[in-house]
Design an enzyme around this catalytic site. Structure first.
Site: not given
Length: 479
Positions: A9, A57, A83
């Site tokens: 991401c 994303r 993350g």
């Protein structure tokens, strides 16, 4: 150990300090658009006054409702996040007991509620790999934060007209006032050390947020990056036997692997056959049936670099679902342009090429892969670490005596592969570094260039600031 994927991401955003952008949304979209390769599944943005957040994303957890940016109950706190939080379920349960209301099952939403509950200390409560941007609309406060080991990148630029941040430098360069002027000190670092140290970057305007640190921008005014965690090598207070320490390390590694298996998408692991990656696979096989553990490795047509016999041996031993990808050394040239296009600044580690290839091919089978990086660094596994001991001893021998009685005879010996020239080069490099600060030796031993070469290469003599990040780190170490 880290956990990565081919399309990680990406987050970005800005504070338009003087509200001078004619079309803030267009600028934000342009910044976010540079990171489609990091997040092909989804995109989102948020603008509040002068402040803008956006993200691309790759869906790994809560595929259906994890859309970002994510906010708290009254929409006064917003976050974008790159993350994964490994302890988010435990932390979520604790926050629910404190009457927080959740709309999703995502780890991202835990961040806004943890901030509500703990303030900036929320960073001490979360465990994971992350780059976070959180905006508190009531306080006009933007917080940037990076994980303890610095697995996830985060760049920023603090300029007179705006504060800009992003997971990649390319996104920052889409903001109108971010310049592309090269930082001469960073260029010298790259030539000497093959990389550019935190907090600098190849561009004068752009900085890296250090690992284990956060930075706050309130009312458009940026503070200094501050550490919320640091690695310590101090002597432990408790006394244990060697076997007890080994048991503790083994259990800690096992729990680390288990935490990283939290995913709603297929998981795999890069297997080189070395100790680090083989241990990660072994611990995965303690949790999952071995046939469900997908391992991936590269085979090279040059025996000097090919490690496939070890990865095959490890995969057979642990009975994993093993996949091999053939890569020719000549074929690496075919992907160099693509690899360079995806790099934000120069780095002279050639392993990035096979890593890119294995990541690309692995993505055809799984979304997320674990890797065994970092073991040699943490446990002193490289031969050059042992060379430090000899350097400390020889440092006390007068230079003339050292050169004629030790260096000259040693330089006549062939290296292990029979190459006299290579042996001479390694010996010469070793002796060149003996009188340097111990923290600089490892870097200069493997460098293609020496400080004396810089004037010819760049037109400028060595700037002492090029060494500052290394020497500062060394001065901070304890134990």
């Amino acid at each position: 150990m880290n956990k990565g994927n081919d399309h990680m991401c990406g987050i970005c955003g800005f504070i338009d300090k003087h509200s001078s952008l004619s079309d803030p949304l267009a600028t934000l979209n342009a910044m976010c658009g540079t990171m489609v390769h990091r997040g092909p599944d989804d995109a989102g943005s948020f603008i509040h006054g002068r402040t803008a957040l956006a993200m691309r994303r790759l869906s790994v957890i809560d595929l259906s409702t994890g859309h970002q940016p994510i906010h708290n109950e009254d929409k006064t706190v917003w976050t974008v996040f790159n993350g994964e939080l490994y302890n988010f379920r435990t932390l979520r349960a604790r926050l629910l007991e404190r009457d927080h209301t959740f709309r999703t099952q995502s780890d991202t939403e835990v961040i806004v509620h943890a901030y509500e509950e703990y303030g900036i200390d929320f960073l001490k409560e979360i465990d994971g790999m992350f780059a976070i941007a959180l905006y508190d609309t009531k306080k006009d406060l933007l917080i940037l934060a990076r994980d303890r080991a610095g697995e996830k990148p985060l760049y920023y630029a603090n300029l007179p007209g705006g504060f800009v941040f992003g997971s990649e430098i390319k996104s920052l360069l889409k903001f109108p006032s971010v310049g592309k002027e090269i930082d001469p000190v960073s260029l010298q670092q790259f030539l000497l050390f093959s990389c550019i140290f935190i907090p600098g970057s190849i561009f004068r305007d752009i900085r890296k947020l250090p690992e284990g640190s956060f930075l706050m921008v309130q009312n458009g005014v940026a503070g200094e990056a501050a550490a919320y965690w640091s690695l310590s090598f101090s002597d432990p207070p408790e006394r244990r036997t060697e076997s007890e320490w080994i048991g503790m390390v083994d259990e800690t590694l096992h729990q680390a692997v288990v935490r990283r298996l939290e995913s709603d998408v297929p998981l795999g692991v890069f297997l080189s056959g070395g100790l680090d990656s083989s241990l990660v696979v072994a611990h995965m096989c303690r949790v999952l049936p071995p046939e469900r553990v997908k391992t991936f490795s590269i085979t090279l047509d040059d025996p000097a670099y090919d490690e496939s016999k070890w990865s095959r041996w490890a995969a057979r031993l642990m009975k994993t679902d093993h996949h091999e990808f053939q890569l020719s050394v000549d074929g690496m040239a075919d992907v160099i342009d693509h690899v360079l296009a995806n790099m934000d600044e120069p780095m002279a580690d050639s392993s990035i090429i096979p890593t890119h290839v294995v990541s690309k091919l692995t993505r055809e089978h799984v979304t997320v892969a674990l890797a065994g990086d970092g073991g040699d660094e943490v446990f002193g596994g490289y031969p050059k670490y042992f060379a430090q001991r000899w350097a400390e001893v020889l440092r006390h021998v007068p230079p003339g005596m050292r050169r004629w009685l030790i260096e000259k005879p040693l330089s006549l010996l062939p290296s292990p592969d029979g190459s006299v020239l290579l042996g001479q080069n390694k010996i010469a490099a070793f002796f060149r570094g003996i009188d340097e600060h111990y923290a600089l030796r490892n870097q200069l031993w493997v460098s293609a260039f020496q400080p004396s070469d810089l004037a010819a290469l760049t037109g400028h003599a060595l700037d002492p600031r090029a060494f500052d990040p290394v020497l500062t780190r060394a001065a901070q170490y304890r134990g």
